[in-house]
Write an enzyme that holds these catalytic residues in place. Structure first.
Site, PDB file in Angstrom:
ATOM      1  N   ASP A 134      24.433  50.081  76.436  1.00 46.29           N
ATOM      2  CA  ASP A 134      25.265  48.797  76.562  1.00 46.29           C
ATOM      3  C   ASP A 134      26.580  49.590  77.128  1.00 46.29           C
ATOM      4  O   ASP A 134      26.291  50.143  78.279  1.00 46.29           O
ATOM      5  CB  ASP A 134      25.584  48.027  75.249  1.00 46.29           C
ATOM      6  CG  ASP A 134      26.235  46.830  75.427  1.00 46.29           C
ATOM      7  OD1 ASP A 134      25.893  46.062  75.699  1.00 46.29           O
ATOM      8  OD2 ASP A 134      27.670  46.921  75.261  1.00 46.29           O
TER       9      ASP A 134
ATOM     10  N   TYR B 231      35.654  44.186  78.716  1.00 45.22           N
ATOM     11  CA  TYR B 231      34.923  43.418  79.714  1.00 45.22           C
ATOM     12  C   TYR B 231      35.963  43.086  80.996  1.00 45.22           C
ATOM     13  O   TYR B 231      35.552  43.108  82.102  1.00 45.22           O
ATOM     14  CB  TYR B 231      34.144  42.228  79.264  1.00 45.22           C
ATOM     15  CG  TYR B 231      33.081  42.205  78.477  1.00 45.22           C
ATOM     16  CD1 TYR B 231      31.893  42.153  78.849  1.00 45.22           C
ATOM     17  CD2 TYR B 231      32.963  42.835  76.984  1.00 45.22           C
ATOM     18  CE1 TYR B 231      30.837  42.225  78.005  1.00 45.22           C
ATOM     19  CE2 TYR B 231      32.034  43.111  76.231  1.00 45.22           C
ATOM     20  CZ  TYR B 231      30.865  42.902  76.732  1.00 45.22           C
ATOM     21  OH  TYR B 231      29.631  43.002  76.098  1.00 45.22           O
TER      22      TYR B 231
ATOM     23  N   HIS C 280      17.732  45.897  72.404  1.00 40.94           N
ATOM     24  CA  HIS C 280      18.926  46.289  73.149  1.00 40.94           C
ATOM     25  C   HIS C 280      19.626  47.419  72.424  1.00 40.94           C
ATOM     26  O   HIS C 280      20.198  48.237  72.524  1.00 40.94           O
ATOM     27  CB  HIS C 280      19.972  45.219  73.193  1.00 40.94           C
ATOM     28  CG  HIS C 280      21.376  45.522  74.099  1.00 40.94           C
ATOM     29  ND1 HIS C 280      21.248  46.086  75.324  1.00 40.94           N
ATOM     30  CD2 HIS C 280      22.517  45.531  73.543  1.00 40.94           C
ATOM     31  CE1 HIS C 280      22.370  46.240  75.850  1.00 40.94           C
ATOM     32  NE2 HIS C 280      23.261  45.918  74.735  1.00 40.94           N
TER      33      HIS C 280
END
Length: 381
Positions: free
Chosen positions: A181, A308, A359
């Site tokens: 990630d 982000y 993930h």
């Protein structure tokens, strides 16, 4: 090994008043009506959410996680004006290989709990002494008990350089890096920038994309990757659009409402793990809540989302001119075919196609993850 004086041991002692406040907020929660479908397609079902929160309120024990953190070599150090929290677990094998492992969102250092023992003490877990690692597991800036940046600029490139400072400060002159990630983005940035000391990297979410010629005649693995990428774009990327454009707005809900925060994260435990319909088929309820608490207690809903805003563009393919290893887990949300990766990783020394897992590789499949790291870094030593 000599550790710098500005690395300080950290003992976390959450005040009981904070836990009482959490209980009060849960008791005061105002619930929405039940979803109008019979599955998770509108988000976390009401019953599943109430079951999780009910367990959180009545049965979950934070002190167990707190004790584990305090027993796991917690430290804090200030790098480039920001406090960085990290776990540092040295192997009993003195000449073990130093390795920095980086989590992502909505994860934390608790993802690595079940791989610490096998990686640091392989002989006690069916491995060989030469497979041993000294582990360094930092909390990303704005995550967990690391500091929250007060200004802009803490993107993955800066974090990558900070990890280099951290490893040097701990006395490691040659080391490897691993990530998934956001950890993949940071670890890739370590490779791209050739951060001094790093001798190779391992990724579970390699950043590589198809070229027009790939789309013209994709092979079976490319077709699977393209289908997963399309699903992510159409059905699973709303959270990232919100966090990369308006992290402050969603931050108010995530910092103020434990139910809102838990739902925001719990949905990803369902969507991103390898399960047959329930997150708890991949991760225990206690593990899920331990992770949520590392967002709730330090109030990092907004600060973690800001990564982000800072660095979403860093999820673009970049050439890494050092040894790279990849472990491809079947339920990875943003997969990349080996052919795509070979273009950006010219020194791809290991590729592992895994049978199970999603993930959160280390968290979901600690045994397979450990075996992959042993193979991957053996090829780089």
């Amino acid at each position: 090994m000599c550790v710098a004086e500005d690395v300080k041991p950290l003992c976390i002692e959450i005040r009981q008043s904070q836990l009482d406040d959490l209980a009060r907020r849960i008791d005061m929660a105002r619930w929405p009506e039940k979803e109008t479908v019979g599955d998770w397609s509108q988000g976390v079902p009401l019953q599943a959410m109430q079951d999780l929160v009910g367990y959180w309120r009545k049965d979950y024990e934070w002190r167990r996680c707190e004790d584990w953190l305090n027993e796991s070599g917690q430290s804090i150090t200030r790098i480039d004006g920001l406090d960085i929290h990290f776990l540092h677990v040295r192997s009993p094998v003195e000449n073990a290989t130093p390795l920095v492992m980086t989590h992502g969102w909505p994860g934390s250092v608790v993802e690595f709990r079940d791989v610490i023992g096998p990686l640091t003490d392989p002989e006690a877990h069916g491995g060989r002494a030469q497979d041993a690692f000294h582990l360094v597991m930092p909390s990303l800036p704005g995550f967990g008990f690391s500091g929250k940046p007060e200004g802009t600029g803490w993107g993955v490139e800066r974090i990558a350089r900070a990890w280099g400072v951290l490893m040097e400060r701990l006395g490691y002159t040659r080391w490897f890096a691993q990530g998934g990630d956001w950890g993949s983005a940071v670890t890739t940035a370590i490779g791209v920038q050739k951060v001094p000391g790093c001798a190779g990297i391992h990724l579970t979410m390699p950043i590589a994309r198809p070229q027009p010629e790939d789309l013209a005649a994709p092979g079976p693995d490319e077709q699977r990757a393209l289908a997963a990428l399309q699903h992510y774009q159409e059905w699973d990327s709303g959270y990232s659009t919100q966090q990369r454009t308006r992290p402050q707005t969603i931050g108010y809900s995530l910092v103020d409402s434990p139910v809102g925060l838990a739902a925001w994260i719990y949905e990803k435990m369902w969507a991103w793990t390898d399960n047959a319909g329930s997150p708890e088929e991949a991760l225990s309820r206690d593990a899920i809540l331990d992770n949520i608490m590392l967002y709730w207690l330090p109030a990092t809903g907004a600060s973690s989302a800001r990564l982000y805003w800072e660095s979403f563009g860093s999820f673009s393919p970049q050439t890494v001119q050092m040894p790279v290893a990849v472990s491809a887990f079947p339920k990875e949300i943003i997969p990349a075919a080996r052919k795509w990766c070979e273009r950006v990783f010219p020194d791809l020394v290991h590729w592992g196609d895994m049978e199970q897992g999603g993930h959160f590789a280390a968290w979901e499949q600690p045994g397979a993850f450990t075996a992959e790291l042993r193979k991957a870094f053996a090829a780089m030593r």
